[in-house]
Design an enzyme around this catalytic site. Structure first.
Site, PDB file in Angstrom:
ATOM      1  N   ASP A 186       0.850  -1.179   0.000  1.00 20.88           N
ATOM      2  CA  ASP A 186       0.000   0.000   0.000  1.00 20.88           C
ATOM      3  C   ASP A 186       0.887   1.231   0.000  1.00 20.88           C
ATOM      4  O   ASP A 186       1.778   1.371   0.847  1.00 20.88           O
ATOM      5  CB  ASP A 186      -0.905   0.013   1.245  1.00 20.88           C
ATOM      6  CG  ASP A 186      -1.804   1.240   1.285  1.00 20.88           C
ATOM      7  OD1 ASP A 186      -2.467   1.507   0.271  1.00 20.88           O
ATOM      8  OD2 ASP A 186      -1.828   1.933   2.320  1.00 20.88           O
ATOM      9  N   GLU A 270      -1.441  -1.097  -6.142  1.00 16.17           N
ATOM     10  CA  GLU A 270      -2.543  -0.370  -6.766  1.00 16.17           C
ATOM     11  C   GLU A 270      -2.014   0.427  -7.953  1.00 16.17           C
ATOM     12  O   GLU A 270      -0.906   0.974  -7.891  1.00 16.17           O
ATOM     13  CB  GLU A 270      -3.188   0.587  -5.756  1.00 16.17           C
ATOM     14  CG  GLU A 270      -4.010  -0.127  -4.689  1.00 16.17           C
ATOM     15  CD  GLU A 270      -4.615   0.856  -3.693  1.00 16.17           C
ATOM     16  OE1 GLU A 270      -5.848   0.900  -3.579  1.00 16.17           O
ATOM     17  OE2 GLU A 270      -3.846   1.562  -3.021  1.00 16.17           O
ATOM     18  N   CYS A 323     -12.737  -3.915   5.384  1.00 17.41           N
ATOM     19  CA  CYS A 323     -12.199  -4.665   6.532  1.00 17.41           C
ATOM     20  C   CYS A 323     -11.535  -5.940   6.014  1.00 17.41           C
ATOM     21  O   CYS A 323     -12.185  -6.749   5.330  1.00 17.41           O
ATOM     22  CB  CYS A 323     -13.314  -5.010   7.521  1.00 17.41           C
ATOM     23  SG  CYS A 323     -12.763  -6.049   8.899  1.00 17.41           S
ATOM     24  N   CYS A 326     -13.559  -9.183   7.876  1.00 11.52           N
ATOM     25  CA  CYS A 326     -14.905  -9.644   7.496  1.00 11.52           C
ATOM     26  C   CYS A 326     -15.329  -9.207   6.099  1.00 11.52           C
ATOM     27  O   CYS A 326     -16.325  -9.699   5.577  1.00 11.52           O
ATOM     28  CB  CYS A 326     -15.928  -9.148   8.526  1.00 11.52           C
ATOM     29  SG  CYS A 326     -16.181  -7.343   8.498  1.00 11.52           S
ATOM     30  N   CYS A 342     -13.493  -1.773  12.738  1.00  8.34           N
ATOM     31  CA  CYS A 342     -14.677  -2.342  12.074  1.00  8.34           C
ATOM     32  C   CYS A 342     -15.714  -2.749  13.120  1.00  8.34           C
ATOM     33  O   CYS A 342     -15.380  -3.038  14.284  1.00  8.34           O
ATOM     34  CB  CYS A 342     -14.263  -3.543  11.231  1.00  8.34           C
ATOM     35  SG  CYS A 342     -15.628  -4.298  10.306  1.00  8.34           S
ATOM     36  N   CYS A 344     -17.139  -5.447  13.321  1.00  8.77           N
ATOM     37  CA  CYS A 344     -16.937  -6.851  13.714  1.00  8.77           C
ATOM     38  C   CYS A 344     -15.942  -6.972  14.866  1.00  8.77           C
ATOM     39  O   CYS A 344     -15.705  -8.079  15.381  1.00  8.77           O
ATOM     40  CB  CYS A 344     -16.472  -7.686  12.525  1.00  8.77           C
ATOM     41  SG  CYS A 344     -14.769  -7.324  11.994  1.00  8.77           S
ATOM     42  N   ASP A 351      -2.935   1.491   7.089  1.00  9.11           N
ATOM     43  CA  ASP A 351      -2.126   1.118   5.925  1.00  9.11           C
ATOM     44  C   ASP A 351      -1.906  -0.393   5.830  1.00  9.11           C
ATOM     45  O   ASP A 351      -1.903  -0.961   4.740  1.00  9.11           O
ATOM     46  CB  ASP A 351      -0.778   1.842   5.965  1.00  9.11           C
ATOM     47  CG  ASP A 351      -0.924   3.352   5.832  1.00  9.11           C
ATOM     48  OD1 ASP A 351      -1.893   3.781   5.181  1.00  9.11           O
ATOM     49  OD2 ASP A 351      -0.087   4.086   6.370  1.00  9.11           O
TER      50      ASP A 351
END
Length: 369
Positions: A186, A270, A323, A326, A342, A344, A351
């Site tokens: 990332d 990316e 996330c 999940c 999150c 969850c 990052d």
């Protein structure tokens, strides 16, 4: 067949320097003369594409009759100027670039020559080049015997140094490697990248480190009378600082990409628009200091040489908002939130979470998830 370039430092004599300067000037002159002619023809036939395709253009040989001093320099360098102009127009007509521009004295000083009938040779720290004959260079690494030299590009830096890039061709069919180890990266403004295992590149930000000194030296330069001896001396100081920053950055990125290409069979990143990011988020200095585009280029060819893979996922993939535990996607996540939380119950560094999601998306592409 594959290509590989080797870059070395040249140490020309005073006479060779004069000939190099003359060659740079002649290459620029021929390029501009041919561009001037092509612009006239383009303006005349731009509305008739078929007629434009049928037009013939002058070659460097034609200009030698009018300007006999062009015979003093390497004819292959002039021929390559013609090829570069043709490529510039091809890129323009295909929409990959803007209309070709004239070159001025401030443009990059370089020229390319090709191997013809053994006119380029290497021997004990010297390289033989057309017109220049034997010229000293610092060969800090050996060129493998099975590599065939195809062309050489000579460049003069802003600090007055000379470099030579030797392009070679060799038989290379990399065997595709079975993907066993995958890592996601990332992009990070501060550290270059954070990987899916939580490691950071810890990029030293060379430009930022030198910014205070650079600002001071540029301020002194602005007070000098342009063209004076003191101005030239100060301009050289500023150029040397920029060159040092560039070399430090390149060295770090080469070592970092080599390390990743050695450790992993597949790297997932990316496909970012760095220019757009620097303009939209006003992070110009930080983005350009990192050299992310250069880093990904180094990484790509180093992986391909070993039969490994670089996967680029869509820049709109919500890696930061998803996330990694999940799979739930957050509606909003501000840049100031450095910890991802999150519903969850999962909590992680923002990052690292994004890097894990990038890795998972890459594994889906590989169909090994």
């Amino acid at each position: 067949m594959a290509n590989k370039a080797y870059q070395f430092r040249l140490y020309p004599t005073k006479e060779q320097e004069q000939l190099l300067t003359k060659t740079f000037g002649c290459v620029r002159f021929v390029y501009n003369k041919m561009l001037e002619e092509r612009i006239q023809i383009y303006e005349k036939f731009k509305d008739d594409k078929e007629a434009l395709k049928k037009q013939t253009f002058s070659t460097p040989a034609k200009y030698k009759k009018e300007f006999p001093w062009l015979k003093e320099v390497d004819s292959l360098a002039l021929a390559n100027a013609q090829l570069n102009l043709q490529k510039a127009f091809q890129n323009f007509f295909s929409g990959r670039a803007g209309f070709p521009k004239f070159k001025n004295r401030k443009a990059k000083q370089s020229y390319t020559t090709n191997v013809v009938n053994g006119n380029i040779k290497l021997s004990d720290g010297y390289i033989k080049l057309p017109k220049l004959k034997w010229i000293k260079f610092k060969q800090h690494r050996e060129i493998p015997a099975h590599h065939i030299i195809k062309a050489c590009t000579i460049t003069k830096t802003k600090t007055g140094k000379y470099d030579i890039s030797i392009l070679t061709e060799y038989e290379h069919q990399p065997v595709p490697k079975e993907v066993q180890t995958v890592v996601g990266l990332d992009f990070s403004m501060n550290t270059l990248y954070v990987d899916s295992e939580g490691k950071r590149a810890n990029y030293p930000r060379f430009y930022r480190q030198a910014l205070e000194k650079l600002t001071r030296e540029q301020r002194v330069l602005s007070r000098r009378r342009k063209g004076s001896n003191r101005w030239h001396k100060q301009r050289l100081k500023v150029a040397k600082l920029h060159e040092k920053i560039s070399n430090q950055r390149k060295d770090f990125l080469h070592k970092e990409s080599h390390k990743l290409a050695k450790l992993y069979d597949c790297v997932v990143i990316e496909d970012l628009n760095m220019k757009g990011m620097s303009q939209a988020l006003h992070f110009g200095q930080s983005v350009h200091d990192n050299g992310w585009g250069m880093f990904t280029s180094f990484l790509q060819y180093k992986l391909e040489e070993q039969g490994k893979k670089l996967i680029k996922i869509d820049k709109w993939f919500p890696s930061s908002k998803t996330c990694s535990c999940c799979g739930q996607v957050k509606e909003s996540l501000s840049l100031s939130e450095r910890t991802f939380r999150c519903e969850c119950g999962f909590e992680s560094d923002r990052d690292v979470n994004a890097a894990i999601n990038i890795k998972h998306e890459g594994m889906k592409r590989l169909a090994i998830a």
